[in-house]
Design a protein around this motif. Structure first.
Motif, mmCIF file in Angstrom:
data_model
loop_
_atom_site.group_PDB
_atom_site.id
_atom_site.type_symbol
_atom_site.label_atom_id
_atom_site.label_comp_id
_atom_site.label_asym_id
_atom_site.label_seq_id
_atom_site.Cartn_x
_atom_site.Cartn_y
_atom_site.Cartn_z
ATOM 1 N N LEU A 1 0.847 -1.196 0.000
ATOM 2 C CA LEU A 1 0.000 0.000 0.000
ATOM 3 C C LEU A 1 0.877 1.239 0.000
ATOM 4 O O LEU A 1 1.875 1.309 0.717
ATOM 5 C CB LEU A 1 -0.924 0.015 1.219
ATOM 6 N N ARG A 2 0.500 2.218 -0.813
ATOM 7 C CA ARG A 2 1.211 3.487 -0.913
ATOM 8 C C ARG A 2 0.183 4.617 -1.003
ATOM 9 O O ARG A 2 -1.014 4.379 -1.086
ATOM 10 C CB ARG A 2 2.118 3.520 -2.159
ATOM 11 N N THR A 3 0.678 5.841 -1.042
ATOM 12 C CA THR A 3 -0.190 6.994 -1.240
ATOM 13 C C THR A 3 0.176 7.649 -2.560
ATOM 14 O O THR A 3 1.326 8.035 -2.766
ATOM 15 C CB THR A 3 -0.029 8.016 -0.093
ATOM 16 N N GLY B 1 -4.856 9.632 -3.671
ATOM 17 C CA GLY B 1 -5.242 8.807 -2.532
ATOM 18 C C GLY B 1 -4.452 7.515 -2.473
ATOM 19 O O GLY B 1 -3.404 7.367 -3.113
ATOM 20 N N GLN B 2 -4.998 6.553 -1.729
ATOM 21 C CA GLN B 2 -4.293 5.298 -1.498
ATOM 22 C C GLN B 2 -4.264 4.430 -2.758
ATOM 23 O O GLN B 2 -5.226 4.365 -3.520
ATOM 24 C CB GLN B 2 -4.969 4.538 -0.358
ATOM 25 N N ILE B 3 -3.115 3.762 -2.969
ATOM 26 C CA ILE B 3 -2.918 2.867 -4.109
ATOM 27 C C ILE B 3 -2.249 1.585 -3.618
ATOM 28 O O ILE B 3 -1.577 1.578 -2.589
ATOM 29 C CB ILE B 3 -2.048 3.519 -5.217
ATOM 30 N N ARG B 4 -2.453 0.501 -4.369
ATOM 31 C CA ARG B 4 -1.728 -0.765 -4.178
ATOM 32 C C ARG B 4 -0.733 -0.866 -5.307
ATOM 33 O O ARG B 4 -1.095 -0.666 -6.468
ATOM 34 C CB ARG B 4 -2.695 -1.956 -4.243
ATOM 35 N N SER C 1 0.504 0.684 -10.261
ATOM 36 C CA SER C 1 -0.418 0.886 -9.148
ATOM 37 C C SER C 1 -1.875 0.864 -9.561
ATOM 38 O O SER C 1 -2.244 1.290 -10.657
ATOM 39 C CB SER C 1 -0.125 2.224 -8.488
ATOM 40 N N VAL D 1 -7.032 2.189 -4.554
ATOM 41 C CA VAL D 1 -7.750 1.347 -3.587
ATOM 42 C C VAL D 1 -9.153 1.885 -3.404
ATOM 43 O O VAL D 1 -9.380 3.051 -3.370
ATOM 44 C CB VAL D 1 -6.996 1.327 -2.239
#
Length: 130
Positions: A103-105, A109-112, A127, A130
């Motif tokens: 998981l990253r930002t 917003g948030q991404i995988r 990516s 999420v």
């Protein structure tokens, strides 16, 4: 003032391997175009509404970055398919995953993400939001 990124320039020391990675492994379209002053034939990788112009180390087009070197980029691409599909494609192409999924930002917003290296050792993050 700034709307979006139109293109960026990637410098490679391994042109054939670079073209193979961005087209075969990542599925980008290779484009040939005439550009610059004086006009010369150039190449780029097209995806979505963006492109990556290609420079070969030692034969860069002017104007160029102050110190164009292979392996200095850290790029994040948002994928259009599930991250599991990306992982399957990388494995099918026998391309090693360096890290992930994690998981990253991202910018929105948030991404995988999964991380790989291109032939010049640029860090490529693939990516899915999420």
């Amino acid at each position: 003032m700034i709307s979006h990124l139109d293109h960026l320039v990637l410098t490679t020391a391994r042109e054939a391997a670079c073209v193979d990675f961005y087209t075969r492994v990542l599925g980008m379209e290779l484009e040939t175009f005439i550009g610059g002053t004086p006009p010369v034939q150039r190449r780029a990788f097209r995806f979505g509404h963006q492109k990556i112009n290609l420079h070969v180390q030692g034969a860069e087009f002017e104007p160029k970055a102050h110190l164009p070197v292979p392996g200095a980029l850290d790029l994040c691409f948002i994928v259009t398919v599930p991250l599991e599909t990306v992982i399957e494609r990388l494995r099918a192409q026998e391309w090693p995953i360096e890290q992930g999924p994690v998981l990253r930002t991202g910018a929105r917003g948030q991404i995988r993400s999964v991380y790989v290296r291109d032939p010049d050792f640029n860090l490529i993050e693939l990516s899915q939001p999420v």
